[in-house]
Every structure is written in C-alpha cells, then in structure tokens.
Write a protein that holds these residues in place. Structure first.
Motif, PDB file in Angstrom:
ATOM      1  N   GLU B  62       0.745  -1.303  -0.118  1.00  0.00           N
ATOM      2  CA  GLU B  62      -0.213  -0.045   0.025  1.00  0.00           C
ATOM      3  C   GLU B  62       0.909   1.172   0.004  1.00  0.00           C
ATOM      4  OE1 GLU B  62      -2.054  -0.890   3.519  1.00  0.00           O
ATOM      5  OE2 GLU B  62      -2.837  -2.774   2.724  1.00  0.00           O
ATOM      6  N   GLY B  63       1.856   1.371  -0.955  1.00  0.00           N
ATOM      7  CA  GLY B  63       2.646   2.538  -1.112  1.00  0.00           C
ATOM      8  C   GLY B  63       3.764   2.388  -0.214  1.00  0.00           C
ATOM      9  N   GLU B  64       3.803   1.661   0.796  1.00  0.00           N
ATOM     10  CA  GLU B  64       5.120   1.606   1.879  1.00  0.00           C
ATOM     11  C   GLU B  64       6.149   0.495   1.040  1.00  0.00           C
ATOM     12  OE1 GLU B  64       5.052   2.305   6.280  1.00  0.00           O
ATOM     13  OE2 GLU B  64       3.114   1.380   5.649  1.00  0.00           O
ATOM     14  N   GLU B  65       7.259   0.876   1.238  1.00  0.00           N
ATOM     15  CA  GLU B  65       8.234   0.157   0.683  1.00  0.00           C
ATOM     16  C   GLU B  65       8.858  -0.599   2.109  1.00  0.00           C
ATOM     17  OE1 GLU B  65      11.013   2.267  -1.519  1.00  0.00           O
ATOM     18  OE2 GLU B  65       9.576   2.633  -3.313  1.00  0.00           O
ATOM     19  N   LYS B  66       8.764  -2.142   1.785  1.00  0.00           N
ATOM     20  CA  LYS B  66       9.332  -2.806   2.942  1.00  0.00           C
ATOM     21  C   LYS B  66      10.464  -3.750   2.640  1.00  0.00           C
ATOM     22  CE  LYS B  66       5.344  -2.328   5.645  1.00  0.00           C
ATOM     23  NZ  LYS B  66       5.408  -1.780   7.213  1.00  0.00           N
ATOM     24  N   ASN B  67      11.643  -3.571   3.006  1.00  0.00           N
ATOM     25  CA  ASN B  67      12.985  -3.946   2.634  1.00  0.00           C
ATOM     26  C   ASN B  67      12.971  -5.286   3.310  1.00  0.00           C
ATOM     27  OD1 ASN B  67      13.678  -1.675   0.884  1.00  0.00           O
ATOM     28  ND2 ASN B  67      14.758  -0.780   2.907  1.00  0.00           N
ATOM     29  N   THR B  68      13.528  -6.215   2.324  1.00  0.00           N
ATOM     30  CA  THR B  68      13.630  -7.591   3.192  1.00  0.00           C
ATOM     31  C   THR B  68      14.959  -8.164   2.967  1.00  0.00           C
ATOM     32  OG1 THR B  68      13.258  -8.642   0.582  1.00  0.00           O
ATOM     33  CG2 THR B  68      11.453  -8.547   2.511  1.00  0.00           C
ATOM     34  N   SER B  69      15.792  -7.493   2.085  1.00  0.00           N
ATOM     35  CA  SER B  69      17.397  -7.837   1.990  1.00  0.00           C
ATOM     36  C   SER B  69      18.152  -6.714   1.399  1.00  0.00           C
ATOM     37  CB  SER B  69      17.417  -9.147   1.573  1.00  0.00           C
ATOM     38  OG  SER B  69      16.798  -9.336   0.440  1.00  0.00           O
ATOM     39  N   PHE B  70      19.381  -6.842   1.610  1.00  0.00           N
ATOM     40  CA  PHE B  70      20.158  -5.806   1.031  1.00  0.00           C
ATOM     41  C   PHE B  70      21.613  -6.793   0.351  1.00  0.00           C
ATOM     42  CE2 PHE B  70      18.582  -3.130   4.278  1.00  0.00           C
ATOM     43  CZ  PHE B  70      18.308  -2.219   3.513  1.00  0.00           C
ATOM     44  N   HIS B  71      21.951  -6.603  -0.740  1.00  0.00           N
ATOM     45  CA  HIS B  71      22.939  -7.211  -1.450  1.00  0.00           C
ATOM     46  C   HIS B  71      24.286  -6.772  -1.899  1.00  0.00           C
ATOM     47  CE1 HIS B  71      19.387  -9.797  -1.889  1.00  0.00           C
ATOM     48  NE2 HIS B  71      18.685  -8.829  -2.227  1.00  0.00           N
ATOM     49  N   PHE B  72      25.160  -7.071  -1.517  1.00  0.00           N
ATOM     50  CA  PHE B  72      26.427  -6.350  -1.664  1.00  0.00           C
ATOM     51  C   PHE B  72      27.550  -6.950  -2.789  1.00  0.00           C
ATOM     52  CE2 PHE B  72      24.820  -5.325   2.451  1.00  0.00           C
ATOM     53  CZ  PHE B  72      24.879  -3.852   2.502  1.00  0.00           C
ATOM     54  N   GLU B  73      28.735  -6.251  -2.841  1.00  0.00           N
ATOM     55  CA  GLU B  73      29.630  -6.869  -3.689  1.00  0.00           C
ATOM     56  C   GLU B  73      30.005  -8.299  -3.558  1.00  0.00           C
ATOM     57  OE1 GLU B  73      30.066  -3.873  -2.179  1.00  0.00           O
ATOM     58  OE2 GLU B  73      30.464  -2.497  -3.484  1.00  0.00           O
ATOM     59  N   ASN B  74      29.999  -8.992  -4.678  1.00  0.00           N
ATOM     60  CA  ASN B  74      30.473 -10.423  -4.577  1.00  0.00           C
ATOM     61  C   ASN B  74      29.393 -11.363  -4.061  1.00  0.00           C
ATOM     62  OD1 ASN B  74      32.943 -10.021  -5.894  1.00  0.00           O
ATOM     63  ND2 ASN B  74      33.405  -9.193  -3.911  1.00  0.00           N
TER      64      ASN B  74
END
Lengths: 189, 189
Positions: B62-74
């Motif tokens: 509903e318009g709100e962004e809910k982060n589930t993960s971050f992904h980095f180098e390699n």
DNA sequence: GTCGCTTTGTGACGATCGTCACAGGTAGGT
DNA sequence: ACCTACCTGTGACGATCGTCACAAAGCGAC
C-alpha cells in the motif's frame, strides 16, 4: 510408502527404475507426541516425509520456545542448511501428535542419485519448496501486524488454525498467548 | 568478470571447460542509483552478480516500501521462486548506488548446464545460500525485539549499518524510522 | 467420576513502539 | 554559493501489545 511416491511424482516425474534405486534409502518409523526428529546441535542427516500426524520446528531462546513452522501430512521436513552443509542445527523439530514418518537417509540418497540423476532434480525442487515456505513466513512478519498475521493464516492456511493449539500458534505468530486469545474473542463476537 | 569466476570457485570447483560453456550466458551492465533489476509482477529470468555497488529487495505494501534484504559486492541476487518456477515476482530489486552487474541469462544457463553438469551443482549451492539468508532474516524477527535486531546487525553484519541509510535500514528491521533513530542515539551516548 | 495438570480466558497496568509534527542537516544540481 | 529536495533528529501523545495474576475450562490417568 504409497503417499510418498505420489508426493515425489507430484513435484517431478520419476521413472520406475529411479524409484527402485531410491527405495533402499527409505525407512519408516512411528513417533509418539513430543518426540524429536531433530534436536538443536545435532547434524541433520535425513529428510522426513510425514505420512500422518504433524510436527513443529522451534528455536529455544533462553528457555522460551519460538515456533517457526508447522509441517503436516504429505510434506517433507528437514533442516535444509544442516542437511546441506553438515553444520549443527540451530533449532529443533518435534512431533505435535503421534506421527508416522518415512525417513530418507542422506548418504544412501546421495548413493541413489549417482545411479539415477533424476533424483537430483527432485532434491532441487524440494529445496525450492522449503525456501518458498521460509520466504512466506518471513514476509508475514515484514508486512503484517500481529492481528493481520492471524487474518493471513485464516485465509491462506486455515488448517493450521484448526490443528494447532493456541499456545503453539501464538509462538508461531510472534505474539503473546494472551494477545492471540483476545484477537480470537474479538473476531468471533 | 574475474570476481565472478572467483565467486563460483569459492562455492564449487569448476573446470576450465565448464567455465567456457558458461561464458556465453554472461553479460554485463552498469545501472544508476535507483534503477531496477526486477520489478514486481515481472518474471525473473536471470541471476545477477554484483561487481560493485549494492541493491535492496523490497515489497510494496500500500505505497510503503518494506525492505527484505540488501545485497553487496560479490553476491548473487535473484528471486529464487520466480526464477525457478516462472511465476511473477512479488517484490522488487533495485540499486541503492551506481552498480555494475554480471547478468546470467536463465535460458542460456540451462543450455550450458546440458553440456557441463557441474554447473547444476553450482546452482544448487547458490539456492542453498539464498535459503540460508532467508532463514536468518526470518529468525531475526522471530527471536528478537526491534532493539535486539539492531544489536544483532551490529555484531553480525556491521557493513550493512555502515552503508545503508537510516530510512532504508529501519524498513529492513521492521521498525519506524524514528524508533531506529532513537535506538542509535541511545547507544552512542 | 474425581483429582491434578495443562491449556485457555480475562482484567489491570506499564513499556514499547508508531504516528504526527516540525526543526535542523546534508547533498546534489545549476 | 545558493536553492531545493531529501534525509535525520526529537518531542508529545496515544495505541498496541507484553507481563503478571488468577479464574475457568479441558483432558488424562486412575
């Protein structure tokens, strides 16, 4: 054993000969309520297929038991990570009812896969199913409030509500037993 | 490209010839901050290996962004479920910085696997790594309070704290931006 | 049936966290 | 350097949920 064959065929076609190679990896057992399929700090060296009954997975956090999932008839349960890497399990798997299981031994399964590569494909699909379940459960907590999580189960997994006790369920939903009790009484009035 | 080869070799040994079969499935691209690797309702038909920069996965509720993960180098990022089954993705993957990627095309990857079965093994391990990550994130919510979740990241994934903005991080930890801001000021005083 | 143990319901209260509002800071573009 | 837009800090307040306490109900064993 019939039900397990059906399960396998439902996720991937498997030839008769492959099934014959798989058979030696299988054994059956019956557990009473409260017995353990896997304890924390043990290595998981089997897959368990549930014929009848059901189980729960739970972490132990300073004496408190935190349920992460329930597993019912015609489902496979295991600790993917421990099974795959040989590391110790961080959680327990225990029966909630008298439960009859088919055990798939890891080493014999690997042996069988060498003769019948189809079996690998089944393994991969199993892995993906378990991953989907994990994803669903984690997004439950991400997206919904305690009340909304209960409503989600009502519409998506009503069988869980029917079979799991209030105390067990509250732990699964990440709320106090009393909170769940109140949510229920609010909704039935 | 070198970094991707190293990554592959770190999770499974792969022969030179297998690598040669894999090469045609690969391409590279550079994205600006805020561009999408995958949008919800799209089907995920590639794996993405991050050379530089980083990304986030998020649901839109509903318009709100809910982060589930971050992904980095390699690291490899994808939607396992959508990639595996061909279903539409329920979430988005977006760059948080200018990011340079190696794209592994699904169809060409399947083609490559036919010639070099080793590649299947790599795929399976990738799947398991992603599943472990999911499991970790879901147990975060199961076991810990908002404050404890922050402390968990401090000791286990400090790089996330360093690189991710407060707003993004609060969404990942499942708390209000203001709450995270207060936790931080409490702990540094 | 009845005793005892476990599970569930409910009330009171307090802590935590979310929401709203606004001020101060920071970064990027021109 | 300036302006704008976005990001962060902080105060006030209320809602939700957890905790504690105890009563009621269910269930098994004998």
């Amino acid at each position: 054993m019939q039900s397990f064959l059906k399960y396998i065929q439902s996720i991937a076609n498997i030839s008769d000969t492959s099934w014959q190679f798989l058979l030696p990896a299988l054994s059956t057992t019956k557990l009473k309520k409260g017995e353990f399929l896997l304890k924390e700090n043990q290595v998981c060296n089997a897959l368990f297929f549930i014929e009848t009954g059901f189980c729960r997975s739970f972490y132990n956090k300073e004496g408190e038991e935190k349920n992460t999932s329930f597993h019912f008839e015609n489902e496979v349960v295991t600790n993917i990570n421990s099974f795959g890497t040989g590391e110790k399990s961080a959680y327990n798997i225990q029966t909630c009812e008298p439960t009859s299981l088919i055990i798939v031994d890891k080493l014999k399964l690997i042996e069988a896969s060498k003769h019948a590569p189809e079996i690998e494909t089944v393994g991969k699909k199993c892995l993906r199913l378990t991953a989907s379940k994990l994803e669903e459960h984690s997004s439950l907590f991400k997206l919904y409030s305690p009340q909304e999580r209960y409503e989600y189960l009502e519409s998506n997994h009503p069988q869980i509500l029917q079979r799991v006790s209030l105390t067990q369920l509250s732990s699964y939903l990440g709320m106090a037993r009393e909170t769940l009790s109140r949510i229920r009484s609010r909704r039935t009035n």
